[in-house]
Design an enzyme around this catalytic site. Structure first.
Site, mmCIF file in Angstrom:
data_model
loop_
_atom_site.group_PDB
_atom_site.id
_atom_site.type_symbol
_atom_site.label_atom_id
_atom_site.label_comp_id
_atom_site.label_asym_id
_atom_site.label_seq_id
_atom_site.Cartn_x
_atom_site.Cartn_y
_atom_site.Cartn_z
ATOM 1 N N SER A 298 0.827 -1.205 0.000
ATOM 2 C CA SER A 298 0.000 0.000 0.000
ATOM 3 C C SER A 298 0.860 1.253 0.000
ATOM 4 C CB SER A 298 -0.908 0.021 1.231
ATOM 5 O OG SER A 298 -1.638 1.232 1.248
ATOM 6 N N LYS A 353 -4.377 -6.850 3.279
ATOM 7 C CA LYS A 353 -4.357 -5.701 2.336
ATOM 8 C C LYS A 353 -5.770 -5.416 1.844
ATOM 9 C CE LYS A 353 -3.212 -2.326 -0.204
ATOM 10 N NZ LYS A 353 -3.788 -2.189 -1.449
ATOM 11 N N HIS A 356 -7.445 -3.629 4.564
ATOM 12 C CA HIS A 356 -6.887 -2.265 4.556
ATOM 13 C C HIS A 356 -7.674 -1.414 3.571
ATOM 14 C CE1 HIS A 356 -4.441 0.728 2.428
ATOM 15 N NE2 HIS A 356 -3.784 0.940 3.550
ATOM 16 N N ASN A 357 -7.926 -1.971 2.392
ATOM 17 C CA ASN A 357 -8.655 -1.206 1.378
ATOM 18 C C ASN A 357 -10.110 -0.976 1.777
ATOM 19 O OD1 ASN A 357 -6.258 -1.359 -0.004
ATOM 20 N ND2 ASN A 357 -7.202 -1.832 -1.959
ATOM 21 N N GLU A 360 -9.953 1.760 4.014
ATOM 22 C CA GLU A 360 -9.649 2.928 3.164
ATOM 23 C C GLU A 360 -10.934 3.483 2.522
ATOM 24 O OE1 GLU A 360 -6.374 2.325 0.207
ATOM 25 O OE2 GLU A 360 -7.924 2.798 -1.261
HETATM 26 C C1 6PG Z 1 -3.125 1.362 -1.692
HETATM 27 C C2 6PG Z 1 -4.388 1.551 -2.469
HETATM 28 C C3 6PG Z 1 -4.255 0.909 -3.792
HETATM 29 C C4 6PG Z 1 -5.302 1.396 -4.775
HETATM 30 C C5 6PG Z 1 -6.659 0.891 -4.456
HETATM 31 C C6 6PG Z 1 -7.726 1.700 -5.135
HETATM 32 O O1 6PG Z 1 -3.228 0.833 -0.600
HETATM 33 O O2 6PG Z 1 -2.064 1.758 -2.169
HETATM 34 O O3 6PG Z 1 -5.446 0.961 -1.788
HETATM 35 O O4 6PG Z 1 -4.214 -0.449 -3.583
HETATM 36 O O5 6PG Z 1 -5.323 2.760 -4.812
HETATM 37 O O6 6PG Z 1 -6.719 -0.403 -4.938
HETATM 38 O O7 6PG Z 1 -8.804 0.905 -5.158
HETATM 39 P P1 6PG Z 1 -10.136 1.304 -5.848
HETATM 40 O O8 6PG Z 1 -9.814 1.595 -7.287
HETATM 41 O O9 6PG Z 1 -10.994 0.116 -5.689
HETATM 42 O O10 6PG Z 1 -10.626 2.527 -5.153
#
Ligand code: 6PG
Length: 632
Positions: A298, A353, A356-357, A360
């Site tokens: 990430s 991960k 985490h998303n 996010e």
């Molecule tokens: C990270 C982000 C990266 C990416 C996401 C965006 O941790 O660096 O999460 O993995 O920006 O996958 O995901 P979406 O396109 O689903 O918003």
């Protein structure tokens, strides 16, 4: 390994210069043509068709010998020299450590070489001289014999694998934005790297070479668009990072790679891969004794370049092979701790991960909800909202996402107006948020904040419906004002609920799948480099070992006990506006549900028993006994 000299020998016309130059490019070292050390008299003699004597060759060989001795302390070099006799070879290498000399003897028949020489122009050697060279030639006693009657690429590959020289520490496949940044990060940290990108006619041609030429830190990298050559360039056991799109491309590249790999090699998938795909690939590769590590990474482009947060999962043996590289390139938090650690077995790295998303998604949506209230209910300009976020960002509310949001809000388009006002509200997603929600359903853990954040994106995609409905359901434009501090407290409270849900999901999955994930390690890994890094994570880390639950953390307990009234008032005021606040609302409901001793779901049990005889349990008797009532 110290510097070496690679001496390419063979009769005139056998291709010493061609091979030497190609090898030099491949190994990223310099090539020197031995002919340039001939005294003028020798060149004139050869041009006149007079063969050289041993006496003629003596000053030439000692000049080359002196040159090699001068260069060796500084570089590994390639030198081409006919060195036709054993005696010449000895003179050439006098007083040089034999271990530092690699002999490559180019071998070809008289006919093949003669015809090549006839095609050659601008060279002082005539084709007729070839006979005399063959007459003098003594077959070498040692060194690598290389048949010249094959394609130059094959010759180079044979030499490279035979030399076992200049093998790189690690390879990286996939030179998109993230892959390139990661490669630069690896090279900057002192590892030698081979980089590969596929060749696609017209669209992806010579990508690896171009990337190498663009970035100084990749100057010593070895670039490839031939997978076999790429694999050959790696030292054993081979360590290969994949930075290709999740899904089929990962399977495709593994299928191509596997026949070229050996037991003990390791592949590391650094993409946003579904953890179940990672476990399937681990099982398939395990049959061939090839390690497969699923490493969540990430931090976006900037993180990949300067230090991402890394979540590797898979066998400890596989992780141990790439631990030094991952630890070196990972982010450091403000206390200097490395934001990378082994998460657990199987697909645990990609699982965390994924969560985490999910966190996010909800963090982003929460900021968007606070923003939309300030922008439309309180009619504030983006730049003024940026000032509030800037203020919040300085204290415990601070986070990477809040920081970038403040920058976004201050960004003006070419007409001087905020760019944010011109961006379409249809939000995309690449799948990790929906995987998190679906997996939460599979393991039975409520994650309403993440699910609502995901659904907010889905709702946004129903653009035509929304446009149509707004004509039939007039918007309430009444302004609603909420104190900034109450808004901040509500925002913090919701973030706590979001983190609570994510960590509970990881805990439950870890128990079901037997991963033994330590949430304390996760909090450390997420404390720097990643997209959800924040001061809140530092607060949660503090004393984590004592309660290991966000709801039981003193910070959460204190915040709720001191400010629940304001938080409820804020959420109810938001509910009066015509805007939607799905994550904020769901977080308060989650909290209330979780702190309610007797919920309302006893009625669900009764209903289930009424229409389907699903039975229920009683609180006034043995709680293990199931009951069924004839309700009618
Ligand atoms: C990270 C982000 C990266 C990416 C996401 C965006 O941790 O660096 O999460 O993995 O920006 O996958 O995901 P979406 O396109 O689903 O918003």
């Amino acid at each position: 390994m110290g510097n070496r000299v690679i001496v390419i020998t063979g009769v005139c016309g056998c291709g010493k210069t061609t091979v030497g130059l190609a090898l030099a490019e491949r190994l990223n070292i310099r090539f020197y043509d031995g002919d340039r050390f001939h005294p003028e008299a020798n060149i004139e003699k050869m041009a006149a068709g007079i063969p050289l004597t041993d006496l003629d060759r003596q000053p030439w060989l000692s000049a080359i010998n002196a040159f090699i001795k001068e260069r060796l302390p500084h570089e590994t070099l390639i030198i081409a020299c006919s060195a036709l006799r054993e005696k010449y070879r000895m003179e050439l290498s006098t007083s040089i450590d034999p271990a530092a000399v690699s002999w490559i003897h180019l071998q070809g028949s008289y006919d093949v070489i003669y015809h090549r020489m006839l095609e050659r122009k601008d060279h002082f050697m005539s084709a007729e001289m070839l006979r005399s060279q063959f007459d003098v030639y003594e077959h070498p006693k040692s060194g690598m014999m290389v048949n010249i009657d094959q394609h130059i690429d094959q010759i180079i590959e044979n030499i490279v694998s035979g030399l076992a020289l200049n093998k790189t520490d690690i390879g990286l496949i996939g030179l998109g934005v993230m892959g390139t940044s990661l490669a630069r990060n690896i090279a900057r940290n002192g590892f030698t790297i081979s980089i590969f990108n596929r060749h696609v006619d017209g669209t992806e041609e010579g990508v690896a070479k171009k990337i190498k030429s663009l970035y100084p830190e990749l100057q010593a990298s070895q670039p490839f668009d031939n997978l076999e050559q790429f694999v050959t360039s790696l030292s054993a056991p081979r360590k290969i990072l994949l930075m290709v799109n999740a899904g089929q491309p990962v399977d495709d590249i593994i299928r191509q790679l596997t026949p070229m790999l050996k037991a003990g090699d390791v592949i590391v998938d650094c993409g946003n891969t579904h953890f179940k795909d990672t476990e399937r690939r681990q099982n398939e590769l395990q049959k061939k004794n090839i390690h497969f590590v699923g490493a969540g990474i990430s931090g976006g482009e900037e993180g990949a370049l300067n230090g991402p947060s890394i979540m590797p999962g898979g066998s400890m043996q596989g992780f141990a092979l790439i631990e030094d590289v991952l630890m070196a390139i990972a982010a450091r938090n403000t206390s200097g701790e490395v934001c990378c650690d082994h998460i657990g077995d199987g697909g645990s790295g990609h699982f965390v991960k994924m969560v985490h998303n999910g966190i996010e998604y909800a963090e982003m949506q929460l900021i968007a909800e606070v923003y939309s209230h300030l922008r439309y209910n309180q009619q504030m300009a983006p730049v003024d909202i940026a000032a509030i976020f800037d203020e919040w960002n300085r204290g415990e509310t601070g986070s990477y996402l809040l920081d970038i949001t403040k920058n976004i809000l201050r960004f003006n388009d070419t007409d001087g107006k905020p760019l944010i006002d011109k961006i379409s509200d249809v939000a995309g997603n690449k799948g990790t948020g929906s995987w998190t929600t679906m997996t939460a359903c599979e393991v039975g853990v409520p994650v309403p904040a993440m699910a609502e954040a995901l659904f907010a994106r889905y709702v946004s995609s129903f653009k035509a419906d929304r446009d149509m409905y707004t004509k039939h359901y007039p918007q309430d434009k009444s302004s609603i004002s909420i104190g900034t501090e109450n808004l901040r407290l509500t925002f913090m409270f919701c973030r706590l609920m979001n983190h609570c849900q994510g960590i509970k999901l990881i805990g439950q999955a870890s128990a079901i799948f037997g991963w033994n994930i330590d949430a304390a390690v996760l909090l450390k890994i997420w404390s720097g480099g990643c997209i959800i890094r924040s001061n809140l994570l530092s607060i949660l880390r503090d004393g984590w070992a004592e309660h290991q639950d966000v709801m039981m953390h003193p910070y959460t307990i204190n915040l709720a006990n001191a400010h629940l009234r304001e938080i409820k008032a804020t959420v109810s005021q938001l509910a009066l506006s015509s805007l939607a606040f799905p994550v904020i609302s769901s977080c308060l409901d989650y909290y209330k549900s979780m702190v309610t001793r007797r919920g309302n779901t006893y009625l669900i049990q009764a209903q289930r028993d009424y229409f389907g005889a699903h039975t229920y349990r009683r609180i006034d008797g043995n709680p293990e006994v199931s009951h069924h009532t004839k309700w009618m």
